[in-house]
Design an enzyme around this catalytic site. Sequence first.
Site, short mmCIF file in Angstrom:
data_model
loop_
_atom_site.label_atom_id
_atom_site.label_comp_id
_atom_site.label_asym_id
_atom_site.label_seq_id
_atom_site.Cartn_x
_atom_site.Cartn_y
_atom_site.Cartn_z
N HIS A 1 14.99 23.53 6.29
CA HIS A 1 15.79 22.72 5.35
C HIS A 1 15.81 21.24 5.76
O HIS A 1 16.74 20.52 5.41
CB HIS A 1 17.23 23.23 5.24
N SER B 1 3.76 -5.71 3.94
CA SER B 1 4.41 -6.07 2.69
C SER B 1 4.23 -7.56 2.46
O SER B 1 4.21 -8.34 3.41
CB SER B 1 5.89 -5.73 2.78
N LYS C 1 7.48 -4.89 7.65
CA LYS C 1 7.00 -3.62 7.11
C LYS C 1 5.64 -3.19 7.65
O LYS C 1 4.76 -4.00 7.93
CB LYS C 1 6.89 -3.72 5.58
N GLU D 1 0.64 8.26 1.93
CA GLU D 1 1.22 8.40 0.59
C GLU D 1 0.16 8.73 -0.45
O GLU D 1 0.37 9.55 -1.35
CB GLU D 1 1.94 7.10 0.19
#
Length: 459
Positions: free
Chosen positions: A157, A278, A284, A291
């Site tokens: 979980h 970024s 970043k 992704e």
Amino acid sequence: SANSMWGGRFAAGPDAIMEAINASIGFDRRLYAQDIRGSRAHAAMLAAQGIISTSDAEAIREGLLTVLSEIEAGKFPFRTELEDIHMNVEARLKEIIGEPAGRLHTGRSRNDQVATDFRLWVRDQCDAAIQALRALIRAALSQAEAGADWVMPGFTHLQTAQPVTWGHHMMAYVEMFGRDLSRFQDARRRMNESPLGAAALAGTGYPIDRHATAAALDFDAPMANSLDAVSDRDFALEFLSASSICAVHLSRLAEELVIWSSAQFRFVSMSDKWSTGSSIMPQKRNPDAAELIRAKIGRILGATVALFTVMKGLPLAYSKDMQEDKEQVFDAADSLMLALAAMTGMLSDLSANREKMEAAAASGFSTATDLADWLVRELGLPFRDAHHVTGSLVALAEQRGCDLPDLTLADMQGVHAGITDKVFGVLGVHNSVASRQSYGGTAPGRVRAQIARWKEILA
Ligand code: ARG
């Protein structure tokens, strides 16, 4: 003007929109090598059977090699009005060698031709997927080997559950990718039969030798039923299904890498090669490759659903619907190969942060199960009672704002009088993983044995 292939029957050429919906040359040109290989095998067989002359077969062979080099040199004049790769190649062959080109299509149809070309193409993709998966498994194995005894939190979980090792976690993916690999092997074995010579649907009256063309194209045998040979695309569906399952595995690992590389986890850091910055936020470091791997399943599963939908309900034998098989498979194969390569590169350059993972493993009461097991083993409590006592100790630690090993013996004895200081031996995460000796368990020795087994499999 009427079509040069079937102009005998037709007075007028197609409407422009008909040409647009009908033509597949824009994408099926990717089958050129398979198409030429299939034609060479067919022509050689026709000559061996005395169906065409040896000199015609020789002219066809030479001409096809010229076509092949024109395509590879980027000099081939692809023509939309010739619909597909099969007719483009044949028409060009006729320009190059003249009359003998017209004998190539004896005892053959585009229906068995395209089924053959596409099988050869998908078979190559199975081989490519198998190779790519081997490389990926090696990358995961190196991670596992480096961190066979590095402790990290295991989750259920996404809540801390029990400590496991980094090696154990990596080896879980090795098992998944290993099954993916065997699915491509299975699919390849099943698809390795030749449709060539099924002709349009019924076979042919020419004395062709389908066993010879099957052997020339490295198929195990000719397909046994000509209707089946030209009308099923289950080999493509199997490839897509295996690709979809593999993409699910890739996507889950990618998701974990995204989570683990976040500032809140920092279990891993990705190399610059697999990150982006970024344009506004200087701090970043985004895991874009992970992704995108996570997202590729969308295209691959989309292609799978699309082709299943095209095929369902088609009456035997060939229908033009089946021309829609190729773009789906091409896109899925390209997406899968790119995702496999990116994951392999990312894993190879990934550094796992042992200290961070071990610190996280020790928090969140991850050894509560070990404590309960100790109460069973040492004090003879039934497991359900031990679970209850441990639950009270966790609540107490939570109240104190500390972890289980930080409770005092007096604290513990307040909950259960029989507890001794020996209990502290099982509360550490290293002891916890070391104790999980059951087959398939996370104990470093077990993990190392699995690593050794996989190295042998890959050798
Ligand atoms: N381009 C076609 C396809 O991809 C080739 C087969 C055409 N056969 C036919 N009878 N129209 O399926």
